[in-house]
Design a protein around this motif. Structure first.
Motif, PDB file in Angstrom:
ATOM      1  N   UNK A  18      61.266  48.603 -74.057  1.00 28.85           N
ATOM      2  CA  UNK A  18      62.385  49.511 -74.264  1.00 28.85           C
ATOM      3  C   UNK A  18      63.467  49.307 -73.218  1.00 28.85           C
ATOM      4  N   UNK A  19      63.055  48.969 -71.990  1.00 29.29           N
ATOM      5  CA  UNK A  19      64.020  48.820 -70.911  1.00 29.29           C
ATOM      6  C   UNK A  19      64.873  47.572 -71.106  1.00 29.29           C
ATOM      7  N   UNK A  20      64.249  46.469 -71.511  1.00 26.10           N
ATOM      8  CA  UNK A  20      64.953  45.205 -71.552  1.00 26.10           C
ATOM      9  C   UNK A  20      65.571  44.874 -72.909  1.00 26.10           C
ATOM     10  N   UNK A  21      64.992  45.384 -73.977  1.00 28.40           N
ATOM     11  CA  UNK A  21      65.467  44.968 -75.292  1.00 28.40           C
ATOM     12  C   UNK A  21      66.317  46.020 -75.994  1.00 28.40           C
ATOM     13  N   UNK A  22      66.324  47.244 -75.494  1.00 30.55           N
ATOM     14  CA  UNK A  22      67.116  48.277 -76.148  1.00 30.55           C
ATOM     15  C   UNK A  22      68.588  48.112 -75.781  1.00 30.55           C
ATOM     16  N   UNK A  23      69.381  47.648 -76.743  1.00 23.86           N
ATOM     17  CA  UNK A  23      70.794  47.399 -76.488  1.00 23.86           C
ATOM     18  C   UNK A  23      71.673  48.185 -77.468  1.00 23.86           C
ATOM     19  N   UNK A  24      71.118  49.279 -78.001  1.00 25.50           N
ATOM     20  CA  UNK A  24      71.916  50.075 -78.938  1.00 25.50           C
ATOM     21  C   UNK A  24      73.126  50.675 -78.250  1.00 25.50           C
ATOM     22  N   UNK A  25      72.934  51.124 -77.000  1.00 24.76           N
ATOM     23  CA  UNK A  25      74.052  51.734 -76.283  1.00 24.76           C
ATOM     24  C   UNK A  25      75.129  50.703 -76.010  1.00 24.76           C
ATOM     25  N   UNK A  26      74.732  49.437 -75.810  1.00 25.09           N
ATOM     26  CA  UNK A  26      75.720  48.392 -75.544  1.00 25.09           C
ATOM     27  C   UNK A  26      76.643  48.161 -76.736  1.00 25.09           C
ATOM     28  N   UNK A  27      76.242  48.608 -77.931  1.00 28.60           N
ATOM     29  CA  UNK A  27      77.079  48.455 -79.117  1.00 28.60           C
ATOM     30  C   UNK A  27      78.059  49.613 -79.297  1.00 28.60           C
ATOM     31  N   UNK A  28      77.952  50.635 -78.441  1.00 28.50           N
ATOM     32  CA  UNK A  28      78.866  51.772 -78.536  1.00 28.50           C
ATOM     33  C   UNK A  28      80.276  51.370 -78.081  1.00 28.50           C
ATOM     34  N   UNK A  29      81.227  52.226 -78.428  1.00 34.53           N
ATOM     35  CA  UNK A  29      82.622  51.971 -78.067  1.00 34.53           C
ATOM     36  C   UNK A  29      82.987  52.778 -76.823  1.00 34.53           C
ATOM     37  N   UNK A  30      82.289  52.475 -75.707  1.00 37.06           N
ATOM     38  CA  UNK A  30      82.519  53.203 -74.473  1.00 37.06           C
ATOM     39  C   UNK A  30      83.347  52.423 -73.478  1.00 37.06           C
ATOM     40  N   UNK A  31      83.515  52.989 -72.303  1.00 36.83           N
ATOM     41  CA  UNK A  31      84.371  52.372 -71.277  1.00 36.83           C
ATOM     42  C   UNK A  31      83.815  51.027 -70.819  1.00 36.83           C
ATOM     43  N   UNK A  72      79.241  59.047 -68.722  1.00 39.87           N
ATOM     44  CA  UNK A  72      79.817  59.878 -69.786  1.00 39.87           C
ATOM     45  C   UNK A  72      80.893  59.111 -70.547  1.00 39.87           C
ATOM     46  N   UNK A  73      81.764  58.400 -69.824  1.00 45.52           N
ATOM     47  CA  UNK A  73      82.818  57.629 -70.482  1.00 45.52           C
ATOM     48  C   UNK A  73      82.260  56.454 -71.269  1.00 45.52           C
ATOM     49  N   UNK A  74      81.073  56.003 -70.892  1.00 45.19           N
ATOM     50  CA  UNK A  74      80.440  54.884 -71.594  1.00 45.19           C
ATOM     51  C   UNK A  74      79.462  55.340 -72.657  1.00 45.19           C
ATOM     52  N   UNK A  75      79.400  56.657 -72.916  1.00 46.22           N
ATOM     53  CA  UNK A  75      78.559  57.239 -73.953  1.00 46.22           C
ATOM     54  C   UNK A  75      77.070  56.950 -73.725  1.00 46.22           C
ATOM     55  N   UNK A  76      76.672  56.993 -72.460  1.00 41.35           N
ATOM     56  CA  UNK A  76      75.274  56.806 -72.092  1.00 41.35           C
ATOM     57  C   UNK A  76      74.641  58.188 -71.940  1.00 41.35           C
ATOM     58  N   UNK A  77      73.607  58.513 -72.699  1.00 40.90           N
ATOM     59  CA  UNK A  77      72.961  59.831 -72.555  1.00 40.90           C
ATOM     60  C   UNK A  77      72.444  60.035 -71.136  1.00 40.90           C
ATOM     61  N   UNK A  78      72.740  61.178 -70.575  1.00 44.34           N
ATOM     62  CA  UNK A  78      72.336  61.461 -69.203  1.00 44.34           C
ATOM     63  C   UNK A  78      70.820  61.424 -69.053  1.00 44.34           C
ATOM     64  N   UNK A  79      70.120  61.953 -70.025  1.00 40.40           N
ATOM     65  CA  UNK A  79      68.652  61.969 -69.943  1.00 40.40           C
ATOM     66  C   UNK A  79      68.087  60.562 -69.906  1.00 40.40           C
ATOM     67  N   UNK A  80      68.658  59.666 -70.677  1.00 41.61           N
ATOM     68  CA  UNK A  80      68.165  58.291 -70.691  1.00 41.61           C
ATOM     69  C   UNK A  80      68.474  57.586 -69.380  1.00 41.61           C
ATOM     70  N   UNK A  81      69.652  57.830 -68.845  1.00 39.98           N
ATOM     71  CA  UNK A  81      70.015  57.213 -67.571  1.00 39.98           C
ATOM     72  C   UNK A  81      69.106  57.700 -66.456  1.00 39.98           C
ATOM     73  N   UNK A  82      68.858  59.012 -66.402  1.00 36.65           N
ATOM     74  CA  UNK A  82      67.984  59.552 -65.366  1.00 36.65           C
ATOM     75  C   UNK A  82      66.549  59.075 -65.546  1.00 36.65           C
ATOM     76  N   UNK A  83      66.108  58.956 -66.785  1.00 35.14           N
ATOM     77  CA  UNK A  83      64.757  58.474 -67.037  1.00 35.14           C
ATOM     78  C   UNK A  83      64.554  57.051 -66.546  1.00 35.14           C
ATOM     79  N   UNK A  84      65.572  56.215 -66.657  1.00 36.10           N
ATOM     80  CA  UNK A  84      65.470  54.843 -66.180  1.00 36.10           C
ATOM     81  C   UNK A  84      65.628  54.739 -64.677  1.00 36.10           C
ATOM     82  N   UNK A  85      66.224  55.738 -64.057  1.00 35.25           N
ATOM     83  CA  UNK A  85      66.582  55.626 -62.645  1.00 35.25           C
ATOM     84  C   UNK A  85      65.714  56.473 -61.731  1.00 35.25           C
TER      85      UNK A  85
END
Length: 270
Positions: A18-31, A72-85
Motif C-alpha cells: 500500500x505504501x509503495x504502489x498506491x498512487x491514486x492520490x498522485x492522479x489528483x489535481x492538487x498543488x 490540503x492543497x494537494x488533496x492528501x487526506x490528513x488521516x492517511x498522511x499521519x498514518x504514514x508518518x
C-alpha cells in the motif's frame, strides 16, 4: 511462534504494498501533483533540510503547519498522511525518551528516584515533532508523485547513478522479499500439526531465517544476472517527459530556498 511471524510478515507486506504502489492520490489535481517532479523533489528536500536545521520548537511547528497546508492543497487526506508518518517519530521518541530525566532543568514530576525536567520534556517533544515533520514531508512527496517520476527526476538532476539505481531496485524488490518470507512461513505451518513449545517455535524461526537469507542472496544473484543480460551495465534511463517550468514551480522552489535560509538565520543568526 511461526504463526506470529506469519501474521507479522503478512501485515508488513501489505503495508509495504500500500505504501509503495498506491498512487491514486498522485492522479489528483492538487498543488504538488501539477508541479514538475524535479520541482517537487527539490522543494520537499529543501523543506526537509530546513526542518532538520531548526533548533526551536516554534520553527518546527511552523513547518508542521506548512506541511499540513501543502497536504490540503494537494488533496492528501490528513488521516492517511499521519498514518504514514507516525511510526518513525514514535520509535524516535522511544529512543530519546531517557532524556526527559537525564537533561538538567527545572523538575516537573518526580517518582521512583527519577525526576522529569522541563528541558528533557521539551527536547523529547522537539525531537519527535522534528522527525515527524521530516517524515511527513517525504511521505507527501511519495503520495503526490509517482515513484517512476521521482526516479526520473533524480536522474535528470544528475544525482549519482549508483544512488538512483539502488533506490529504484530497493523500491522494486523490497516487498517482494517480505512475500518470500510469508511463503516460507506458510509452507512451514502447512507441514506442522498441533501446538509447539516456545523453544521449538524459536528453532523453526531460526531455520526459516537461514533459508530466507539464502533465498535472498540467490534472488539477488539472479536479479543481477538478469539485469546484465538486458544491458544492465548501462546506467538506468527511466522515462521522463521534459516540461517547461511555470511561475508556480518557481514560486515553490523560491519558498523552499527561503525556508532553508530562514531556518539557518534563526539557528545561527539569533
Amino acid at each position: 511462534m511461526t504463526g506470529t511471524v506469519a501474521d507479522s510478515a503478512e501485515t508488513i507486506s501489505g503495508h509495504l504494498r500500500r505504501f509503495f504502489t498506491a498512487e491514486q492520490i498522485a492522479a489528483e489535481n492538487g498543488l504538488l501533483q501539477q508541479r514538475d517532479p524535479r520541482v517537487s523533489l527539490l522543494s520537499i528536500a529543501g523543506l526537509a533540510l530546513a526542518v532538520m536545521l531548526s533548533r526551536r520548537l516554534a520553527v518546527v511547528c511552523l513547518f508542521a503547519g506548512v506541511t499540513l497546508l501543502l497536504a490540503r492543497l494537494s488533496k492528501v487526506p490528513l488521516r492517511r498522511l499521519l498514518g504514514r508518518s507516525a511510526v518513525v517519530p514514535l520509535f524516535s521518541g522511544l529512543i530519546v525518551l531517557p532524556q526527559i530525566v537525564l537533561l538538567p532543568g527545572e523538575a516537573l514530576v518526580g517518582a521512583y528516584g527519577f525526576t522529569i525536567t522541563d528541558a528533557g520534556l521539551g527536547y523529547l517533544l522537539f525531537f519527535t515533532l522534528r522527525v515527524g515533520v521530516g517524515v511527513a514531508l517525504l511521505s507527501l512527496l511519495v503520495l503526490t508523485t509517482p515513484f517512476s517520476a521521482i526516479v526520473a527526476a533524480m536522474s535528470s538532476l544528475r544525482i549519482p547513478v549508483a544512488l538512483v539505481w539502488v533506490i529504484a531496485i530497493t523500491y522494486r524488490y523490497l516487498f517482494l522479499f517480505f512475500d518470500e518470507l510469508q511463503r516460507l512461513v506458510l509452507a512451514r505451518n502447512s507441514r506442522s500439526t498441533g501446538s509447539k513449545s516456545y523453544r521449538a517455535g524459536w528453532d523453526d524461526l531460526r531455520r526459516i531465517a537461514g533459508t530466507f537469507l539464502l533465498r535472498t542472496l540467490d534472488r539477488g544473484e539472479r536479479v543481477g544476472r538478469g539485469m546484465r543480460a538486458r544491458g544492465g551495465a548501462r546506467p538506468p534511463s527511466p522515462y521522463s517527459q521534459s516540461t517547461a517550468l511555470d511561475i508556480s514551480d518557481y514560486a515553490l522552489l523560491s519558498g523552499a530556498c527561503l525556508a532553508i535560509v530562514g531556518s539557518g538565520v534563526v539557528r545561527w543568526g539569533l
